[in-house]
Motif scaffolding. Structure first.
Motif, PDB file in Angstrom:
ATOM      1  N   PRO A 171      50.229  37.464  35.203  1.00 43.54           N
ATOM      2  CA  PRO A 171      50.220  38.825  35.743  1.00 43.54           C
ATOM      3  C   PRO A 171      51.614  39.419  35.946  1.00 43.54           C
ATOM      4  O   PRO A 171      51.815  40.621  35.746  1.00 43.54           O
TER       5      PRO A 171
ATOM      6  N   TRP B  33      46.884  48.941  36.444  1.00 40.40           N
ATOM      7  CA  TRP B  33      48.145  48.886  37.159  1.00 40.40           C
ATOM      8  C   TRP B  33      48.464  50.299  37.615  1.00 40.40           C
ATOM      9  O   TRP B  33      48.070  51.275  36.992  1.00 40.40           O
TER      10      TRP B  33
ATOM     11  N   LEU C 248      44.880  39.757  28.650  1.00 40.47           N
ATOM     12  CA  LEU C 248      44.376  40.294  29.907  1.00 40.47           C
ATOM     13  C   LEU C 248      43.384  41.423  29.653  1.00 40.47           C
ATOM     14  O   LEU C 248      42.294  41.455  30.251  1.00 40.47           O
ATOM     15  N   GLU C 249      43.716  42.331  28.763  1.00 40.92           N
ATOM     16  CA  GLU C 249      42.874  43.495  28.544  1.00 40.92           C
ATOM     17  C   GLU C 249      41.554  43.132  27.875  1.00 40.92           C
ATOM     18  O   GLU C 249      40.563  43.861  28.009  1.00 40.92           O
TER      19      GLU C 249
ATOM     20  N   GLU D 154      46.148  45.057  39.344  1.00 42.12           N
ATOM     21  CA  GLU D 154      44.903  44.568  39.928  1.00 42.12           C
ATOM     22  C   GLU D 154      44.010  43.987  38.836  1.00 42.12           C
ATOM     23  O   GLU D 154      43.908  44.541  37.734  1.00 42.12           O
ATOM     24  N   ILE D 155      43.374  42.870  39.170  1.00 49.35           N
ATOM     25  CA  ILE D 155      42.396  42.229  38.282  1.00 49.35           C
ATOM     26  C   ILE D 155      41.108  42.073  39.074  1.00 49.35           C
ATOM     27  O   ILE D 155      41.083  41.395  40.101  1.00 49.35           O
TER      28      ILE D 155
ATOM     29  N   THR E  32      40.748  45.782  34.927  1.00 51.70           N
ATOM     30  CA  THR E  32      42.168  45.685  35.256  1.00 51.70           C
ATOM     31  C   THR E  32      42.785  47.082  35.311  1.00 51.70           C
ATOM     32  O   THR E  32      42.353  48.000  34.611  1.00 51.70           O
TER      33      THR E  32
END
Length: 343
Positions: free
Chosen positions: A293, A202, A193-194, A259-260, A200
């Motif tokens: 997620p 949180w 994800l990163e 959030e993305i 992104t």
């Protein structure tokens, strides 16, 4: 010692105040025994789980004027075919329940409670049906012994699994407790994800200024799941909103979003209380499944909980596989059914 019992049919301000003072010293201290939470539960009848015909039965015990015990009960005319008394909060939305009693008074409380309940002016009931008691709760043994001395019958059955993770207080130490494959999986999903190129982040909801907006966003995420969408009837929606507001007001709300690219991809609702996180519910946007997620947000929260020296990450009821893959170990909840002679 002889206790002075009384029965209440409402949550008076004085009772709520005394109850709140008693709870931290009782044999069981969990979010779902807070009187303000249970008042919400009763107002909405558990988010619509129960009908208006139910009757509130709050039993208090005092010794020399001091409140020493509470049996928060309600009467229901028809549960699984017969009338019974049950713990307030039963069954579905309050993960952990019990009596609220000072430990040194528990034996006397239970011994004197059952005769008092039997002589109350209530509609005829057939049994006490007590859900969501920890298998280690001293209430189980105390009530069972009292009921059997009175010539009653008791039945205890396993009700739910409640996985939890005891935290070492360090993220790397926590990861080291996982098997190699699972440790690699946690790190891989976070890195994926990163490294995705998306912006992104949180965050935990802390500012009450936008609380209503965040509550609505959380419920919208829950509704992506068809089962949860059916679960969120109008009364249940009201209950969930009021519980989140209650948790924020009490200072125990842990509502976390991932959030993305500015879109909410996942959320977890938890209570941050008694040095542990109590994970209550979640919502996932399926448009982001490729980035796992929900999984990533659990990992972020576990990292936060370790860094902030929480002692446990409590997934509460439910034996979903992902909980064990994060290293959770089961605790168990029991159900105690008591039938007294001549009810």
């Amino acid at each position: 010692m002889n206790l002075e019992f009384d029965c209440h049919s409402s949550f008076s301000p004085q009772l709520i105040r005394e109850w709140s003072e008693l709870l931290p010293k009782s044999t069981c201290h969990v979010p779902f025994l807070d009187p303000d939470y249970l008042a919400i539960w009763w107002e909405t009848r558990g988010g619509g789980e129960w009908q208006e015909e139910c009757q509130l039965v709050l039993i208090t015990a005092r010794y020399q004027g001091q409140l020493v015990g509470i049996a928060p009960l309600f009467y229901t005319p028809d549960f699984r075919g017969c009338p019974r008394l049950m713990l307030l909060g039963s069954v579905e939305v309050s993960d952990y329940l019990d009596f609220v009693v000072l430990p040194e008074y528990l034996a006397d409380f239970c011994e004197q409670l059952l005769p008092f309940v039997r002589q109350l002016s209530l509609p005829q009931w057939e049994m006490l049906d007590l859900y969501n008691l920890f298998e280690t709760s001293p209430t189980l043994q105390a009530l069972t012994q009292t009921a059997q001395r009175m010539g009653g019958s008791t039945q205890t059955e396993r009700a739910y699994r409640c996985p939890q993770i005891l935290l070492p207080g360090d993220w790397e130490q926590y990861l080291a407790t996982l098997d190699k494959k699972q440790r690699h999986e946690v790190r891989r999903k976070i890195r994926r994800l990163e490294a995705s190129g998306f912006n992104t982040r949180w965050y935990r909801v802390e500012d009450g200024k936008h609380l209503e907006e965040e509550i609505n966003a959380f419920i919208q995420l829950m509704e992506f799941d068809e089962a949860k969408k059916r679960f969120l009837t109008p009364p249940m929606r009201q209950f969930m909103k009021q519980v989140i507001r209650w948790a924020h007001q009490k200072g125990i709300l842990h509502l976390a979003f991932l959030e993305i690219d500015g879109i909410k991809a996942a959320a977890y609702l938890a209570f941050d209380m008694l040095n542990r996180l109590w994970i209550y519910n979640s919502g996932i946007n399926p448009g982001f499944w490729d980035f796992s997620p929900g999984w990533v947000l659990v990992a972020y929260q576990l990292q936060w909980a370790n860094e902030h020296h929480r002692e446990a990450f409590d997934f509460m009821r439910g034996d979903e596989e992902y909980k064990y893959r994060f290293g959770a170990v089961d605790r168990f909840l029991d159900r105690l059914i008591i039938t007294l002679p001549n009810n």
